[in-house]
Design an enzyme around this catalytic site. Structure first.
Site, PDB file in Angstrom:
ATOM      1  N   GLY B 324      -2.597  -4.515   9.111  1.00 22.13           N
ATOM      2  CA  GLY B 324      -3.282  -3.724  10.133  1.00 22.13           C
ATOM      3  C   GLY B 324      -4.296  -2.786   9.502  1.00 22.13           C
ATOM      4  N   TRP B 326      -5.676  -3.050   6.671  1.00 21.74           N
ATOM      5  CA  TRP B 326      -6.761  -3.822   6.063  1.00 21.74           C
ATOM      6  C   TRP B 326      -7.869  -4.101   7.090  1.00 21.74           C
ATOM      7  CZ3 TRP B 326      -7.472  -9.196   7.383  1.00 21.74           C
ATOM      8  CH2 TRP B 326      -8.593  -9.755   6.793  1.00 21.74           C
ATOM      9  N   HIS B 327      -7.475  -4.350   8.350  1.00 23.86           N
ATOM     10  CA  HIS B 327      -8.489  -4.600   9.374  1.00 23.86           C
ATOM     11  C   HIS B 327      -9.356  -3.367   9.594  1.00 23.86           C
ATOM     12  CE1 HIS B 327      -7.667  -8.637  10.706  1.00 23.86           C
ATOM     13  NE2 HIS B 327      -6.384  -8.390  10.767  1.00 23.86           N
ATOM     14  N   GLY B 328      -8.792  -2.198   9.346  1.00 26.25           N
ATOM     15  CA  GLY B 328      -9.546  -0.966   9.526  1.00 26.25           C
ATOM     16  C   GLY B 328      -8.601   0.165   9.886  1.00 26.25           C
TER      17      GLY B 328
END
Lengths: 80, 397
Positions: B324, B326-328
């Site tokens: 999660g 990593w997505h932002g």
């Protein structure tokens, strides 16, 4: 070498809770949902404890370690 | 010079076809010239990271120098020693550039200058090399092959995330004329499927239908409207990304590489675990192998937890929280990660229950169909969180 293979089957039987792994050496363990990532980790820990064979987790490529027969063969290779 | 991102327009494929043709011709004669692949790499990187995007190009060059120095140093160190702290430092250093870029909204905007298109995908590859070096699995290492692995341009911006040892094998051994002919056939099929998925279906869903549905929801579409949005957005996401992956795999085939698949009919999954074995596969396998399994090995070996189930659930939360983040660093990406962690723990509990009561539960075509429908909706609900649309909606209210 036979000893390692035998122990591998023992471990697999304990982890999966089914004797199918002995009866059918070509069982597709991941496809059938019999083994999963947790099972693999348990297997690696047990293999090291009982046979002193340490296989890195990143070596456990599911296409090459797919069936009880594959796993026994690969583990025996690593035991050498 | 025309600058464009990979697969941005049909024109990219024309340029690609012309540039790769000499390589293909050589492969048909069973030959391979590494210098030509190097030249192609430089050319395509310049096309995607030059011109107006030259700042990204500089960031990419700096990134490559940094990671190559790191991987070379760690490989040399590992030939003689194997201390855990050194491994941990090397891993953290490999993640550092990406972490800085991801944290730039909270730390300092200026850090985002280190970013470039595809930095996360390069980081997955960099970390993998450090980990497999530690495991003693990488026996041969060279800066050139490492850079070619990181910058393999068909897959540079969004994967599939290849594995170093697999790629290395293909880099030096040409596939042979017969095998290459097969790869070309597959490659062309992949690329045309990609056109259908990405340029046609995803375009219709994402750029034509989705704005209409959005309008409908915002003008008071209610629950039903949100449901429509969820379906359209989920299908759009699949066709867009699966189409892109098909381009990357097809382009790699034309260059004589058989890189791993990324999607395998994800919406036919019967549970969330199966879904992650079919959706963005190279990413979920990366998280499985390098986060979940590593953590579990540590937990089980050191006997941190009494219960294996508790350990596994914690490792799942760590994995999906990381995915999660990593997505932002936004609440709905974190919520998306936690949602999937909870889903997978529930799935595991259900699978254990099923195993115990094997004979008491109905099992057949109908239950399979039902499980596919339920999984599809659980997955789509996750994508709805991921889309950020709920965020937008709550802000409007």
């Amino acid at each position: 070498m036979m000893e390692t293979k035998e122990t591998v089957l023992d471990i697999l039987e304990e982890i999966t809770g089914t004797d199918e792994v002995r009866e059918n050496p070509d069982l597709d363990l991941f496809g059938e949902g019999i083994l999963d990532s947790l099972g693999v980790v348990q297997f690696l820990v047990e293999l090291e404890a009982r046979c002193g064979v340490s296989v890195p987790a990143s070596e456990f490529d599911r296409s090459r370690w797919a069936t009880p027969r594959d796993i026994a063969d690969r583990a025996a290779e690593w035991a050498q | 010079m025309i600058f464009m991102s990979p697969y941005e327009t049909p024109f990219y494929f024309i340029v690609f076809g012309i540039a790769v043709a000499p390589l293909g011709l050589l492969l048909f004669f069973g030959k391979k010239r590494l210098w030509y692949q190097c030249a192609l790499t430089v050319f395509f990187l310049y096309m995607s990271f030059g011109g107006a995007r030259y700042k990204q190009g500089i960031a990419l060059a700096a990134y490559l120098i940094f990671q190559t120095a790191l991987a070379t140093a760690y490989f040399k160190y590992r030939q003689k020693h194997n201390a855990a702290p050194v491994f941990i430092i090397a891993t953290l250093l490999a993640v550092l550039p990406l972490a800085l870029v991801k944290l730039s909204p909270v730390l300092s905007e200026s850090l985002s200058a280190a970013g470039f298109l595809g930095i996360s995908y390069l980081t997955f590859r960099s970390v993998q090399v450090v980990v497999e070096t530690r495991d003693g699995l990488i026996k041969e290492f060279g800066p050139l092959r490492y850079v070619l692995f990181l910058t393999f341009f068909p897959a540079i911006s969004a994967g599939p995330i290849d594995r170093y040892r697999r790629f290395s094998g293909e880099l030096f051994a040409p596939p042979g004329p017969d095998r290459y002919a097969e790869l070309v056939g597959q490659g062309i099929q992949h690329i045309f499927m990609g056109f259908l998925y990405n340029y046609i279906i995803a375009h219709l869903l994402g750029h034509m239908l989705l704005p209409l549905v959005k309008e409908y929801v915002l003008s008071g579409g209610g629950f039903l409207g949100i449901l429509y949005y969820m379906y359209v957005y989920s299908l759009y996401l699949f066709f867009d990304f699966a189409g892109y992956s098909k381009f990357a795999i097809g382009a790699a085939c034309l260059m004589g590489y058989d890189i791993p698949p990324n999607f395998n009919k994800p919406f036919s999954s019967g549970n969330i675990k199966e879904f992650w074995n079919r959706w963005h596969m190279t990413l979920s396998f990366w998280f499985r192998d390098y986060v979940y399994m590593r953590l579990m090995l540590f937990f089980l070996k050191k006997k941190v937890f009494k219960s294996k189930v508790a350990a596994s659930n914690l490792a799942y939360f760590a994995l999906f929280l990381l995915m999660g983040l990593w997505h932002g660093i936004t609440w709905y990406y974190i919520a998306y990660g936690l949602y999937h962690a909870a889903m997978i723990c529930l799935t595991d509990a259900w699978l254990r229950f099923k195993k115990k009561h094997k004979d008491g539960l109905p099992h057949g075509r109908f239950t399979r169909a039902l499980s596919v429908v339920i999984t599809f909706h659980a997955v789509c609900a996750g994508f709805l969180i991921f889309s950020g649309f709920l965020n937008e909606l709550s802000e409007r209210m």
